[in-house]
Design a protein around this motif. Sequence first.
Motif, short mmCIF file in Angstrom:
data_model
loop_
_atom_site.label_atom_id
_atom_site.label_comp_id
_atom_site.label_asym_id
_atom_site.label_seq_id
_atom_site.Cartn_x
_atom_site.Cartn_y
_atom_site.Cartn_z
N UNK A 232 -2.47 -11.05 13.67
CA UNK A 232 -3.05 -10.10 12.74
C UNK A 232 -2.31 -10.22 11.42
N UNK A 233 -3.02 -10.01 10.32
CA UNK A 233 -2.41 -10.20 9.00
C UNK A 233 -2.94 -9.16 8.04
N UNK A 234 -2.04 -8.58 7.25
CA UNK A 234 -2.41 -7.66 6.18
C UNK A 234 -1.52 -7.96 4.97
N UNK A 235 -2.15 -8.34 3.87
CA UNK A 235 -1.43 -8.65 2.64
C UNK A 235 -2.09 -7.90 1.49
N UNK A 246 3.07 -3.36 1.59
CA UNK A 246 2.50 -3.20 2.92
C UNK A 246 2.23 -4.54 3.59
N UNK A 247 2.90 -5.59 3.19
CA UNK A 247 2.62 -6.92 3.71
C UNK A 247 3.23 -7.11 5.09
N UNK A 248 2.42 -7.58 6.03
CA UNK A 248 2.85 -7.64 7.42
C UNK A 248 1.95 -8.60 8.19
N UNK A 249 2.50 -9.22 9.22
CA UNK A 249 1.64 -9.88 10.18
C UNK A 249 2.18 -9.65 11.58
N UNK A 256 5.96 -8.24 12.02
CA UNK A 256 6.88 -8.90 11.10
C UNK A 256 6.55 -8.42 9.69
N UNK A 257 7.42 -7.61 9.11
CA UNK A 257 7.23 -7.13 7.74
C UNK A 257 7.63 -8.24 6.77
N UNK A 258 6.85 -8.38 5.70
CA UNK A 258 7.02 -9.48 4.76
C UNK A 258 7.38 -8.95 3.38
N UNK A 259 7.75 -9.88 2.50
CA UNK A 259 8.07 -9.54 1.12
C UNK A 259 6.84 -9.52 0.24
N UNK A 260 7.03 -9.43 -1.09
CA UNK A 260 5.90 -9.35 -2.04
C UNK A 260 5.02 -10.60 -1.98
#
Length: 343
Positions: A232-235, A246-249, A256-260
């Motif tokens: 699943x992916x949300x950017x 709110x970037x995450x997959x 896994x929380x992601x950066x900008x």
Amino acid sequence: MFRINTQIAPESLINAKGQPQFGHFDGIVSRLGLADFTYFNTMDKPASAWAKRVDYKQFQFVSIVTPRYMIGVALADIAYLGSAFCYLYDIKNNRLIQHDWLKPFRLGYRMSPSPANSTATIGGKGKRITFEIQEGNWHLLIDTKNIQADLTLHCLPLSLPMAMCSPTGYNGWTYTQKHNGLALKGTLTIDHEPQPLNFALAGYDFSAGFMRRDTSWRWASLSAQIDEGVIGLNLAAGVNETGSNENVFWINGERHLLGPIQFEFDRYIQQGTQIWRIYSHDGRVDLEFTARNCRSEKRNFILLKSNFRQYLGFFSGSIIDNQGRSYQLNNVLGLTEDHYARW
């Protein structure tokens, strides 16, 4: 690797001082606590009850993907106006069918300001959508000419949503909660044909708060099966990002929380033919999105405006998780969105 500190989700988003608690949460906030929010205007004076009512916005969205179809369902309340849509995308034939609702002054629809226990519904018999949330579990009902659905969304054990609150503009805040790569149970009928749910996946979005009067966002989302399992992916870039994102997959339910994230595309070329580049400067996200179709609307009521484009298409590229593992995406179906609103 980029690390984001998280905290236990509070019972109420608004604390004893009347202000929201900011940051990423490990779980779902039970209630927003709007009545307890101490709201000030831009001159640092207490805002009126009217301003507190009309400045609050809320929207909910569910996406569903099966081997044959993609479905998008949304309902938004901006105090003056309720709007909703439900579309059906035939993947093989690249055909989009949609239904829309527009209701003024909270007539003919309702929403509840709780990410954990609430109901949102609009329409009537033969053209109606309903989101029911009970103890954080989402239940979707659709009744339109082409779609009849009674579905519940299920995450893998111990899988956490992305839930966060951040400052918005000068005096506002936005709470956002999203979860992708979810299984579906229930019934789904499209054009009188029952659809198997063995390989169906879904994602949801609950966003609410005191957002900017003029706001915009770019967004990408997908739920899919890849070689390593369910992803699943949300950017996003835009609405709620004052110091956080709110970037995450998710891979097999692991968050896994992601950066900008940076979005590069040309919104002025012919709809449905765009190619987007979506990437992070740390190299962990490097994706290309090729649009095949587009749901769009432009509404200009002078004081209220919406310029909305949601694209359906395919992602290719790579994502690296918090342990340094790399995942390849090859023509994975998903969504992007480019949206401006004055509300």
